[in-house]
Design a protein around this motif. Structure first.
Motif, mmCIF file in Angstrom:
data_model
loop_
_atom_site.group_PDB
_atom_site.id
_atom_site.type_symbol
_atom_site.label_atom_id
_atom_site.label_comp_id
_atom_site.label_asym_id
_atom_site.label_seq_id
_atom_site.Cartn_x
_atom_site.Cartn_y
_atom_site.Cartn_z
ATOM 1 N N ARG A 11 6.518 16.192 4.107
ATOM 2 C CA ARG A 11 5.475 15.458 3.533
ATOM 3 C C ARG A 11 6.374 14.307 2.777
ATOM 4 N NH1 ARG A 11 1.126 18.827 1.923
ATOM 5 N NH2 ARG A 11 1.075 20.884 2.429
ATOM 6 N N GLY A 12 5.715 13.133 2.705
ATOM 7 C CA GLY A 12 6.363 12.275 2.234
ATOM 8 C C GLY A 12 5.520 10.954 1.920
ATOM 9 N N ARG A 13 6.169 9.932 0.889
ATOM 10 C CA ARG A 13 5.544 8.732 0.790
ATOM 11 C C ARG A 13 6.202 7.512 0.889
ATOM 12 N NH1 ARG A 13 2.187 7.797 -4.964
ATOM 13 N NH2 ARG A 13 0.708 8.827 -3.669
ATOM 14 N N GLN A 14 5.831 6.464 1.487
ATOM 15 C CA GLN A 14 6.238 5.012 1.890
ATOM 16 C C GLN A 14 5.226 4.128 1.190
ATOM 17 O OE1 GLN A 14 9.688 4.097 3.153
ATOM 18 N NE2 GLN A 14 9.981 5.732 1.708
ATOM 19 N N THR A 15 6.030 2.688 0.917
ATOM 20 C CA THR A 15 5.199 1.651 0.898
ATOM 21 C C THR A 15 5.311 0.580 1.817
ATOM 22 O OG1 THR A 15 5.745 1.992 -1.541
ATOM 23 C CG2 THR A 15 4.781 -0.129 -1.183
ATOM 24 N N ASP A 26 5.491 -2.637 3.863
ATOM 25 C CA ASP A 26 6.164 -3.972 3.892
ATOM 26 C C ASP A 26 5.150 -5.203 4.186
ATOM 27 O OD1 ASP A 26 5.745 -4.281 6.422
ATOM 28 O OD2 ASP A 26 7.973 -3.579 7.118
ATOM 29 N N ALA A 27 5.629 -6.137 4.331
ATOM 30 C CA ALA A 27 4.890 -7.654 4.476
ATOM 31 C C ALA A 27 4.016 -7.394 5.592
ATOM 32 C CB ALA A 27 5.688 -8.645 4.419
ATOM 33 N N ASN A 28 4.419 -6.736 6.544
ATOM 34 C CA ASN A 28 3.554 -6.522 7.857
ATOM 35 C C ASN A 28 2.742 -5.416 7.698
ATOM 36 O OD1 ASN A 28 5.091 -8.547 9.005
ATOM 37 N ND2 ASN A 28 6.704 -7.438 9.580
ATOM 38 N N GLY A 29 2.700 -4.447 6.527
ATOM 39 C CA GLY A 29 1.514 -3.329 6.412
ATOM 40 C C GLY A 29 2.323 -2.209 7.149
ATOM 41 N N LEU A 30 3.515 -2.323 7.452
ATOM 42 C CA LEU A 30 4.502 -1.233 8.098
ATOM 43 C C LEU A 30 5.034 -0.106 7.237
ATOM 44 C CD1 LEU A 30 4.905 0.186 10.843
ATOM 45 C CD2 LEU A 30 7.005 -1.470 10.703
ATOM 46 N N VAL A 31 4.846 0.833 7.483
ATOM 47 C CA VAL A 31 5.890 2.209 7.002
ATOM 48 C C VAL A 31 6.425 3.033 7.891
ATOM 49 C CG1 VAL A 31 4.436 2.452 4.839
ATOM 50 C CG2 VAL A 31 3.773 3.711 6.742
ATOM 51 N N THR A 32 7.535 3.456 7.940
ATOM 52 C CA THR A 32 8.197 4.350 8.782
ATOM 53 C C THR A 32 8.689 5.434 8.191
ATOM 54 O OG1 THR A 32 8.893 2.199 9.994
ATOM 55 C CG2 THR A 32 10.038 4.181 10.531
ATOM 56 N N PHE A 33 8.622 6.611 8.844
ATOM 57 C CA PHE A 33 8.776 7.976 8.647
ATOM 58 C C PHE A 33 9.830 8.464 9.830
ATOM 59 C CE2 PHE A 33 4.908 7.187 6.180
ATOM 60 C CZ PHE A 33 5.490 7.751 4.988
ATOM 61 N N ALA A 71 0.822 -1.084 -0.107
ATOM 62 C CA ALA A 71 -0.055 0.184 -0.156
ATOM 63 C C ALA A 71 0.861 1.104 0.234
ATOM 64 C CB ALA A 71 -0.969 -0.047 1.410
ATOM 65 N N LEU A 72 0.281 2.068 -0.554
ATOM 66 C CA LEU A 72 0.882 3.625 -0.841
ATOM 67 C C LEU A 72 0.629 4.441 0.344
ATOM 68 C CD1 LEU A 72 0.819 4.103 -4.688
ATOM 69 C CD2 LEU A 72 2.694 3.108 -3.246
ATOM 70 N N VAL A 73 1.410 4.896 1.231
ATOM 71 C CA VAL A 73 1.076 5.765 2.398
ATOM 72 C C VAL A 73 1.580 7.073 2.281
ATOM 73 C CG1 VAL A 73 0.967 5.951 4.897
ATOM 74 C CG2 VAL A 73 0.641 3.610 3.754
ATOM 75 N N ASP A 74 0.953 8.207 2.145
ATOM 76 C CA ASP A 74 1.401 9.608 2.075
ATOM 77 C C ASP A 74 0.852 10.062 3.466
ATOM 78 O OD1 ASP A 74 2.010 9.098 -0.409
ATOM 79 O OD2 ASP A 74 0.187 10.159 -1.335
ATOM 80 N N ILE A 75 1.850 10.916 4.029
ATOM 81 C CA ILE A 75 1.752 11.678 5.062
ATOM 82 C C ILE A 75 2.139 13.200 4.979
ATOM 83 C CG2 ILE A 75 1.911 9.642 6.705
ATOM 84 C CD1 ILE A 75 4.594 10.898 7.813
ATOM 85 N N TRP A 76 1.502 14.169 5.815
ATOM 86 C CA TRP A 76 2.024 15.647 5.744
ATOM 87 C C TRP A 76 1.575 16.154 7.169
ATOM 88 C CZ3 TRP A 76 -1.798 13.552 3.011
ATOM 89 C CH2 TRP A 76 -3.271 14.103 2.834
#
Length: 243
Positions: A136-140, A142-149, A103-108
């Protein structure tokens, strides 16, 4: 006898009317914007198996203009403030809260002074940051559904409590959910420790009065935030979306 029966029918009608009106009110009021997003959702927005669907919220007046251009985990840019590590897990409310990979996750969010990049020079935000893209940024996921910023602890601006905006897309770029993340408040919390940076907390809007979070009585949108001003803070939250 006819008059007696007539009066009796009036009494029965008077008693029944509030029940009918209340039933209509309950049906109309219980409908949630998330109730139609997935067949497993219930009227209160929670999915079967106890997986609570993240509330749909506004992108606000400062959405990212070109999110695909900001694929990065460190979104700090030149902003200064207390370090904040943000961990967001995306779960599938349509599949018993299974992790959503890819999944693509955008935060700001705003900076320490309450300003957003990509906007400004107007009455809503006097400082002009139209040509920069901090926080502002986007991450995809991982297999555990996790993104880290990696970011800084957000400041605040008039009318809103401390918050982070989130937009989740599937791997094909189809929008799944726009929502927001709230912060715990009160004595001993990170919000209290940061104390609004240089602005302090005078005229700060708390979650209970915030026009986005005030109806979140279950605390679904409130993240877990740990840490301190010396070592930095860590935020974690799981968001269930109909994927």
């Amino acid at each position: 006898m006819e008059r007696k029966n007539f009066l009796k029918s009036l009494v029965i009608s008077a008693v029944s009317a509030p029940v009918i009106l209340q039933a209509c009110k309950k049906d109309s009021d219980s409908a949630s914007p998330d109730a139609t997003t997935t067949s497993s959702s219930t009227a209160d927005g929670s999915a079967e198996g106890g997986c609570v669907v993240a509330p749909t919220e506004t992108e606000g007046p400062f959405p990212t203009k070109q999110p695909a251009s900001y694929v990065r985990s460190d979104i700090t840019s030149d902003r200064t403030g207390y370090k904040l590590t943000i961990k967001i897990t995306i779960n599938n409310s349509s599949k018993s809260c299974a992790a959503v990979s890819g999944a693509l996750v955008d935060i700001w969010h705003c900076d320490a002074e309450g300003n957003y990049s990509e906007y400004g020079g107007s009455g809503m935000q006097s400082t002009n940051y139209q040509l920069v893209h901090f926080l502002r940024g986007r991450q995809t996921t991982d297999a555990n559904g996790l993104v880290t910023f990696t970011s800084i602890f957000p400041g605040w601006y008039s009318g809103r409590s401390t918050h982070i905006h989130v937009h989740v897309y599937n791997s094909s770029g189809t929008s799944l959910k726009v929502t927001q993340i709230a912060f715990p408040e009160g004595t001993g919390t990170a919000v209290a420790a940061v104390n609004g940076y240089s602005k302090g907390m005078s005229n700060y809007t708390y979650n209970k009065s915030d026009n986005v979070f005030s109806d979140d009585t279950a605390g679904v949108e409130i993240a877990t935030v740990t840490g301190n001003t010396t070592d930095g803070f860590a935020l974690s939250i799981a968001l269930a979306v109909p994927a």
